[in-house]
Enzyme design. Sequence first.
Site, PDB file in Angstrom:
ATOM      1  N   ASP A   1      10.314 -17.683   8.280  1.00 14.54           N
ATOM      2  CA  ASP A   1       9.005 -17.043   8.471  1.00 14.54           C
ATOM      3  C   ASP A   1       7.966 -17.750   7.604  1.00 14.54           C
ATOM      4  O   ASP A   1       7.152 -17.111   6.939  1.00 14.54           O
ATOM      5  CB  ASP A   1       9.105 -15.551   8.125  1.00 14.54           C
ATOM      6  CG  ASP A   1       7.948 -14.730   8.711  1.00 14.54           C
ATOM      7  OD1 ASP A   1       7.226 -15.255   9.590  1.00 14.54           O
ATOM      8  OD2 ASP A   1       7.777 -13.578   8.286  1.00 14.54           O
TER       9      ASP A   1
ATOM     10  N   LEU B   1      -0.847  -3.899  -0.933  1.00 15.17           N
ATOM     11  CA  LEU B   1      -1.134  -5.323  -0.690  1.00 15.17           C
ATOM     12  C   LEU B   1      -0.820  -5.733   0.744  1.00 15.17           C
ATOM     13  O   LEU B   1      -1.365  -6.704   1.255  1.00 15.17           O
ATOM     14  CB  LEU B   1      -0.321  -6.204  -1.643  1.00 15.17           C
ATOM     15  CG  LEU B   1      -0.603  -6.062  -3.141  1.00 15.17           C
ATOM     16  CD1 LEU B   1       0.370  -6.911  -3.946  1.00 15.17           C
ATOM     17  CD2 LEU B   1      -2.038  -6.467  -3.453  1.00 15.17           C
ATOM     18  N   GLY B   2       0.088  -5.005   1.360  1.00 19.25           N
ATOM     19  CA  GLY B   2       0.452  -5.377   2.715  1.00 19.25           C
ATOM     20  C   GLY B   2       1.339  -4.322   3.338  1.00 19.25           C
ATOM     21  O   GLY B   2       1.954  -3.517   2.644  1.00 19.25           O
ATOM     22  N   GLU B   3       1.377  -4.333   4.667  1.00 16.09           N
ATOM     23  CA  GLU B   3       2.238  -3.393   5.361  1.00 16.09           C
ATOM     24  C   GLU B   3       2.725  -4.031   6.645  1.00 16.09           C
ATOM     25  O   GLU B   3       1.934  -4.415   7.490  1.00 16.09           O
ATOM     26  CB  GLU B   3       1.483  -2.091   5.662  1.00 16.09           C
ATOM     27  CG  GLU B   3       2.308  -1.103   6.444  1.00 16.09           C
ATOM     28  CD  GLU B   3       1.803   0.336   6.312  1.00 16.09           C
ATOM     29  OE1 GLU B   3       0.654   0.513   5.880  1.00 16.09           O
ATOM     30  OE2 GLU B   3       2.575   1.241   6.655  1.00 16.09           O
TER      31      GLU B   3
ATOM     32  N   VAL C   1       6.451  -1.748   3.047  1.00 18.44           N
ATOM     33  CA  VAL C   1       5.097  -1.665   2.495  1.00 18.44           C
ATOM     34  C   VAL C   1       5.120  -2.304   1.116  1.00 18.44           C
ATOM     35  O   VAL C   1       6.083  -2.142   0.366  1.00 18.44           O
ATOM     36  CB  VAL C   1       4.635  -0.192   2.364  1.00 18.44           C
ATOM     37  CG1 VAL C   1       3.141  -0.137   2.059  1.00 18.44           C
ATOM     38  CG2 VAL C   1       4.949   0.595   3.612  1.00 18.44           C
ATOM     39  N   VAL C   2       4.060  -3.074   0.792  1.00 18.18           N
ATOM     40  CA  VAL C   2       3.998  -3.794  -0.475  1.00 18.18           C
ATOM     41  C   VAL C   2       2.842  -3.257  -1.324  1.00 18.18           C
ATOM     42  O   VAL C   2       1.731  -3.101  -0.838  1.00 18.18           O
ATOM     43  CB  VAL C   2       3.843  -5.311  -0.240  1.00 18.18           C
ATOM     44  CG1 VAL C   2       3.768  -6.062  -1.561  1.00 18.18           C
ATOM     45  CG2 VAL C   2       4.991  -5.842   0.609  1.00 18.18           C
TER      46      VAL C   2
ATOM     47  N   PHE D   1       8.582  -3.672   8.537  1.00 19.81           N
ATOM     48  CA  PHE D   1       9.824  -3.447   7.807  1.00 19.81           C
ATOM     49  C   PHE D   1       9.619  -3.073   6.349  1.00 19.81           C
ATOM     50  O   PHE D   1      10.567  -3.038   5.576  1.00 19.81           O
ATOM     51  CB  PHE D   1      10.729  -4.676   7.921  1.00 19.81           C
ATOM     52  CG  PHE D   1      10.965  -5.064   9.345  1.00 19.81           C
ATOM     53  CD1 PHE D   1      11.880  -4.367  10.115  1.00 19.81           C
ATOM     54  CD2 PHE D   1      10.246  -6.092   9.924  1.00 19.81           C
ATOM     55  CE1 PHE D   1      12.077  -4.690  11.442  1.00 19.81           C
ATOM     56  CE2 PHE D   1      10.434  -6.428  11.255  1.00 19.81           C
ATOM     57  CZ  PHE D   1      11.360  -5.725  12.023  1.00 19.81           C
TER      58      PHE D   1
HETATM   59  P1  ADP Z   1       5.513  -8.356   4.429  1.00 23.76           P
HETATM   60  O1  ADP Z   1       6.892  -8.092   4.888  1.00 23.76           O
HETATM   61  O2  ADP Z   1       4.625  -7.175   4.505  1.00 23.76           O
HETATM   62  O3  ADP Z   1       4.915  -9.582   5.069  1.00 23.76           O
HETATM   63  P2  ADP Z   1       5.373  -9.853   1.923  1.00 23.76           P
HETATM   64  O4  ADP Z   1       6.549 -10.041   1.034  1.00 23.76           O
HETATM   65  O5  ADP Z   1       4.919 -11.040   2.695  1.00 23.76           O
HETATM   66  O6  ADP Z   1       5.685  -8.621   2.865  1.00 23.76           O
HETATM   67  O7  ADP Z   1       4.172  -9.322   1.057  1.00 23.76           O
HETATM   68  C1  ADP Z   1       2.972  -8.850   1.644  1.00 23.76           C
HETATM   69  C2  ADP Z   1       1.763  -9.340   0.867  1.00 23.76           C
HETATM   70  O8  ADP Z   1       1.821  -8.874  -0.478  1.00 23.76           O
HETATM   71  C3  ADP Z   1       1.685 -10.847   0.762  1.00 23.76           C
HETATM   72  O9  ADP Z   1       1.060 -11.437   1.874  1.00 23.76           O
HETATM   73  C4  ADP Z   1       0.892 -11.030  -0.521  1.00 23.76           C
HETATM   74  O10 ADP Z   1      -0.484 -10.880  -0.258  1.00 23.76           O
HETATM   75  C5  ADP Z   1       1.349  -9.862  -1.370  1.00 23.76           C
HETATM   76  N1  ADP Z   1       2.437 -10.259  -2.284  1.00 23.76           N
HETATM   77  C6  ADP Z   1       3.762 -10.263  -2.021  1.00 23.76           C
HETATM   78  N2  ADP Z   1       4.482 -10.680  -3.089  1.00 23.76           N
HETATM   79  C7  ADP Z   1       3.599 -10.957  -4.063  1.00 23.76           C
HETATM   80  C8  ADP Z   1       3.705 -11.416  -5.438  1.00 23.76           C
HETATM   81  N3  ADP Z   1       4.878 -11.702  -6.012  1.00 23.76           N
HETATM   82  N4  ADP Z   1       2.552 -11.573  -6.143  1.00 23.76           N
HETATM   83  C9  ADP Z   1       1.353 -11.276  -5.586  1.00 23.76           C
HETATM   84  N5  ADP Z   1       1.193 -10.837  -4.336  1.00 23.76           N
HETATM   85  C10 ADP Z   1       2.283 -10.664  -3.559  1.00 23.76           C
END
Ligand code: ADP
Length: 353
Positions: free
Chosen positions: A168, A28-30, A35-36, A33
Site C-alpha cells: 500500500d 489524524l485519519g480514519e 481510526v488513528v 479498518f
Molecule cells: P490508515 O489505515 O487510516 O491509512 P495510517 O497508519 O496510514 O492509517 O495513518 C493515518 C494517518 O495518520 C497518516 O496518513 C498520517 O497522517 C497519520 N500518522 C500515522 N502514523 C503516524 C506517525 N507515526 N506520526 C505522525 N502521523 C502519523
Amino acid sequence: WDMFVLAFVERLFRPTFRKDDFVLGKKLGEGAFGVVYRVSLAKKPGAKEGDLVLKKATEYGAVEIWMNERVRRACASSCADFVYGFLESSSKKGGDEYWLIWKYEGEATLSDLMLSKDFPYNVETMILGEVQDLPKGLERENKIIQTIMRQLLFALDGLHSTGIVHRDIKPQNVIFSEGSRTFKIIDLGAAADLRVGINYIPKEFLLDPRYAAPEQYIMSTQTPSAPSAPVATALSPVLWQLNLPDRFDIYSAGLIFMQMAFPSLRTDSALIQFNRQLKRCDYNLTAWRNTIEPRASPDLRKGLELLDLDDGRGWELLTSMVRYKARQRTSAKGALAHPYFDREGLALSFMQN
Ligand code: ADP
Ligand code: MG
C-alpha cells in the site's frame, strides 16, 4: 528458537501499556479498518503533549502489530518508530480492538507536501534546514525529488530485505520524520511477510487501486497457500525469487516518482486518468510518452524535461520501475544503484557542460 526467546525477553523488559494510559487528542485519519489519533501518555511526568500516535484497529490489527514488531527488530529506520501493540478486549459492542502505538513522527505526509503549490521546494527546507537563495529551476527540483526517491527506496529496500512487502505504498503512507529529517513508511496494515507466511494470501480489497501494480496477486496463484493467521511456518526464500512480490511496491513507488515529476498528475482524478491511459498503452511508458508528447501541456513538458536531465537518467529509472511484468521491474536495491542517484556522475556531467 533463539529469535523467539530473544523477542520474548525483549518484550518482557519493554514498558507495557493499557487503554487507560492514553489521553486521546486530534483524529489524524480514519479508514475502513481503523481510526488513528494523536495521543499522550496520561499522568506521565516528562511526556510531551501528543507525542504518540494511536491506531485502534479491527481484526487486521493483529497482522499490523506483527509487522511492526518485525520491522522494529530488523529494519527500524524504514518505518515510523513502533512503541507497543496490544489487544483491547471490550465487553460492549464492536468486540475486540487492537491498539497500536507509534512515536509521533511529524505533521506532514508526502501527500500533504505534494499538494502544496511550493512542492518540491517546501521539502528542500525540511530536509536541509535553511537553504541558500539558489535560483529555482529544473536542476534544483530534480535534486530534491532525487533525495525523496532515494529515501523512499532506502526504506523499501529495508522492508524487502526483511521479507516484507508493503502493498500500500502511496504518498499518504509516507511520512516526514521531523526527528531524523527523512521520509519513512507507515501503515503496514496490508503488508505481507512472505518469509514466514504471514498474511500470505493477498487481501485484494486492502489494495489501493490508484497505486496498485497491474498484477492482481503478488504471488502466483499456483504457489501453495500458507496460513493467513500469524503462525510461523518456514517458507523457502526460493519462492520470493520466483515471484518477486517486492516488485509490487516498486510499481507504486514509480507512480509516486511520476507524480513528483508531473504536478498535473498529483490529483486523484488525474492519476486515475493516467492509469487509464497507461493501460491503453499496455503499460508501456514509452508508448504513453509518444502519445502525449506531441500535444503535451507545458506542465507535462516540464516533467519530461526534468526526467530527461543528465541524459535521461530519471526517465530511464522511471521506466525500469513502472513496467507491466513484475520480473522486468528493477528491485529497490537495483534502483538505488541506478545512475540517477550517482552523485559523482552528475558532478562530472556538470563539469563537462
Ligand atoms: P490508515 O489505515 O487510516 O491509512 P495510517 O497508519 O496510514 O492509517 O495513518 C493515518 C494517518 O495518520 C497518516 O496518513 C498520517 O497522517 C497519520 N500518522 C500515522 N502514523 C503516524 C506517525 N507515526 N506520526 C505522525 N502521523 C502519523
Ligand atoms: Mg494509510
